[in-house]
Design a protein around this motif. Structure first.
Motif, PDB file in Angstrom:
ATOM      1  N   ASP A  19      -5.973  -8.874  -1.557  1.00 40.43           N
ATOM      2  CA  ASP A  19      -7.027  -8.832  -0.543  1.00 40.43           C
ATOM      3  C   ASP A  19      -7.730 -10.186  -0.393  1.00 40.43           C
ATOM      4  O   ASP A  19      -8.084 -10.586   0.714  1.00 40.43           O
ATOM      5  CB  ASP A  19      -8.039  -7.739  -0.858  1.00 40.43           C
ATOM      6  CG  ASP A  19      -7.445  -6.339  -0.752  1.00 40.43           C
ATOM      7  OD1 ASP A  19      -6.314  -6.196  -0.230  1.00 40.43           O
ATOM      8  OD2 ASP A  19      -8.110  -5.386  -1.214  1.00 40.43           O
ATOM      9  N   PRO A  29       4.189  -0.979  -5.677  1.00 35.82           N
ATOM     10  CA  PRO A  29       2.919  -0.332  -5.343  1.00 35.82           C
ATOM     11  C   PRO A  29       1.728  -1.155  -5.842  1.00 35.82           C
ATOM     12  O   PRO A  29       1.727  -1.641  -6.971  1.00 35.82           O
ATOM     13  CB  PRO A  29       2.991   1.008  -6.087  1.00 35.82           C
ATOM     14  CG  PRO A  29       4.440   1.236  -6.337  1.00 35.82           C
ATOM     15  CD  PRO A  29       5.054  -0.125  -6.491  1.00 35.82           C
ATOM     16  N   ALA A  30       0.737  -1.291  -5.000  1.00 38.27           N
ATOM     17  CA  ALA A  30      -0.459  -2.084  -5.326  1.00 38.27           C
ATOM     18  C   ALA A  30      -1.507  -1.203  -5.986  1.00 38.27           C
ATOM     19  O   ALA A  30      -2.648  -1.136  -5.550  1.00 38.27           O
ATOM     20  CB  ALA A  30      -1.001  -2.738  -4.062  1.00 38.27           C
ATOM     21  N   ARG A  31      -1.122  -0.515  -7.025  1.00 37.78           N
ATOM     22  CA  ARG A  31      -2.042   0.420  -7.684  1.00 37.78           C
ATOM     23  C   ARG A  31      -3.002  -0.262  -8.657  1.00 37.78           C
ATOM     24  O   ARG A  31      -4.107   0.206  -8.859  1.00 37.78           O
ATOM     25  CB  ARG A  31      -1.249   1.484  -8.431  1.00 37.78           C
ATOM     26  CG  ARG A  31      -0.427   2.338  -7.512  1.00 37.78           C
ATOM     27  CD  ARG A  31      -0.087   3.674  -8.162  1.00 37.78           C
ATOM     28  NE  ARG A  31       0.944   4.364  -7.437  1.00 37.78           N
ATOM     29  CZ  ARG A  31       0.826   4.831  -6.205  1.00 37.78           C
ATOM     30  NH1 ARG A  31      -0.292   4.667  -5.546  1.00 37.78           N
ATOM     31  NH2 ARG A  31       1.823   5.454  -5.615  1.00 37.78           N
ATOM     32  N   CYS A  79       1.390  -3.910   5.347  1.00 40.97           N
ATOM     33  CA  CYS A  79       1.314  -3.274   4.027  1.00 40.97           C
ATOM     34  C   CYS A  79       0.332  -3.991   3.113  1.00 40.97           C
ATOM     35  O   CYS A  79       0.342  -3.787   1.902  1.00 40.97           O
ATOM     36  CB  CYS A  79       2.694  -3.238   3.385  1.00 40.97           C
ATOM     37  SG  CYS A  79       3.938  -2.456   4.410  1.00 40.97           S
ATOM     38  N   GLY A  80      -0.506  -4.880   3.709  1.00 39.96           N
ATOM     39  CA  GLY A  80      -1.537  -5.546   2.930  1.00 39.96           C
ATOM     40  C   GLY A  80      -1.294  -7.006   2.637  1.00 39.96           C
ATOM     41  O   GLY A  80      -2.060  -7.613   1.899  1.00 39.96           O
ATOM     42  N   ASP A 133       0.817  -1.214   0.000  1.00 36.31           N
ATOM     43  CA  ASP A 133       0.000   0.000   0.000  1.00 36.31           C
ATOM     44  C   ASP A 133       0.851   1.265   0.000  1.00 36.31           C
ATOM     45  O   ASP A 133       0.471   2.270  -0.584  1.00 36.31           O
ATOM     46  CB  ASP A 133      -0.907   0.034   1.230  1.00 36.31           C
ATOM     47  CG  ASP A 133      -1.947  -1.065   1.208  1.00 36.31           C
ATOM     48  OD1 ASP A 133      -2.377  -1.463   0.118  1.00 36.31           O
ATOM     49  OD2 ASP A 133      -2.326  -1.523   2.299  1.00 36.31           O
ATOM     50  N   ASP A 134       1.979   1.216   0.688  1.00 32.48           N
ATOM     51  CA  ASP A 134       2.808   2.398   0.896  1.00 32.48           C
ATOM     52  C   ASP A 134       4.268   1.957   0.876  1.00 32.48           C
ATOM     53  O   ASP A 134       4.711   1.221   1.767  1.00 32.48           O
ATOM     54  CB  ASP A 134       2.433   3.013   2.247  1.00 32.48           C
ATOM     55  CG  ASP A 134       3.219   4.243   2.624  1.00 32.48           C
ATOM     56  OD1 ASP A 134       4.452   4.267   2.419  1.00 32.48           O
ATOM     57  OD2 ASP A 134       2.607   5.182   3.152  1.00 32.48           O
ATOM     58  N   ARG A 192      -4.705  -5.474  -6.129  1.00 29.94           N
ATOM     59  CA  ARG A 192      -5.423  -5.305  -4.858  1.00 29.94           C
ATOM     60  C   ARG A 192      -6.436  -6.430  -4.641  1.00 29.94           C
ATOM     61  O   ARG A 192      -6.547  -6.974  -3.547  1.00 29.94           O
ATOM     62  CB  ARG A 192      -6.138  -3.964  -4.824  1.00 29.94           C
ATOM     63  CG  ARG A 192      -5.205  -2.810  -4.583  1.00 29.94           C
ATOM     64  CD  ARG A 192      -6.022  -1.519  -4.392  1.00 29.94           C
ATOM     65  NE  ARG A 192      -5.141  -0.424  -4.109  1.00 29.94           N
ATOM     66  CZ  ARG A 192      -4.711  -0.105  -2.887  1.00 29.94           C
ATOM     67  NH1 ARG A 192      -5.105  -0.807  -1.853  1.00 29.94           N
ATOM     68  NH2 ARG A 192      -3.904   0.912  -2.708  1.00 29.94           N
TER      69      ARG A 192
END
Length: 130
Positions: A69, A58-60, A119-120, A11-12, A65
């Protein structure tokens, strides 16, 4: 043929770099700006600085995602890291405030534990007796 690079979607990137270096103990290998807000940011094991790099990506992308998830929701780790002693790492990381979703468990010849990387992702630690 060998594995040179693999990635985890985060995420970051700054938060991920802190967690993976300051908490888990990896070392930064590459940190190259890519665009306005992203970086080509990799870490490696201090035991193998020329070894496989882990890209903190990055999970953009929506698919990244969704995939990540869904794994977390089902309790499935995205990656596995080898450690000498899962029980000792569990104690060390717990003392640093790391949240585990699975305490150390013996599974035949392997002991595993699963942590939340903040971070996910879920990350599995594994060790085998020597």
């Amino acid at each position: 043929m060998k594995i040179h690079l693999t990635s985890v979607f985060v995420d970051d990137q700054a938060k991920a770099l802190r967690f993976y270096t300051e908490i888990l103990g990896f070392v930064k290998k590459h940190d190259v700006p890519v665009g306005e807000q992203d970086r080509w940011l990799t870490v490696v094991s201090p035991e193998e600085p020329g070894g496989t790099e882990l890209l903190l990506e990055p999970a953009r992308h929506p698919a990244a995602r969704t995939y990540r998830d869904a794994l977390v929701e089902d309790g499935i780790p995205l990656a596995q890291f080898a450690v000498d002693d899962v029980d000792a790492e569990y104690e060390r990381l717990s003392a640093l405030g790391v949240r585990f979703t699975q305490r150390p468990v013996e599974m035949g010849p392997v002991t595993t534990a699963v942590l939340d990387d903040t971070c996910g992702n879920l990350i599995q630690l594994a060790s085998q007796p020597r």
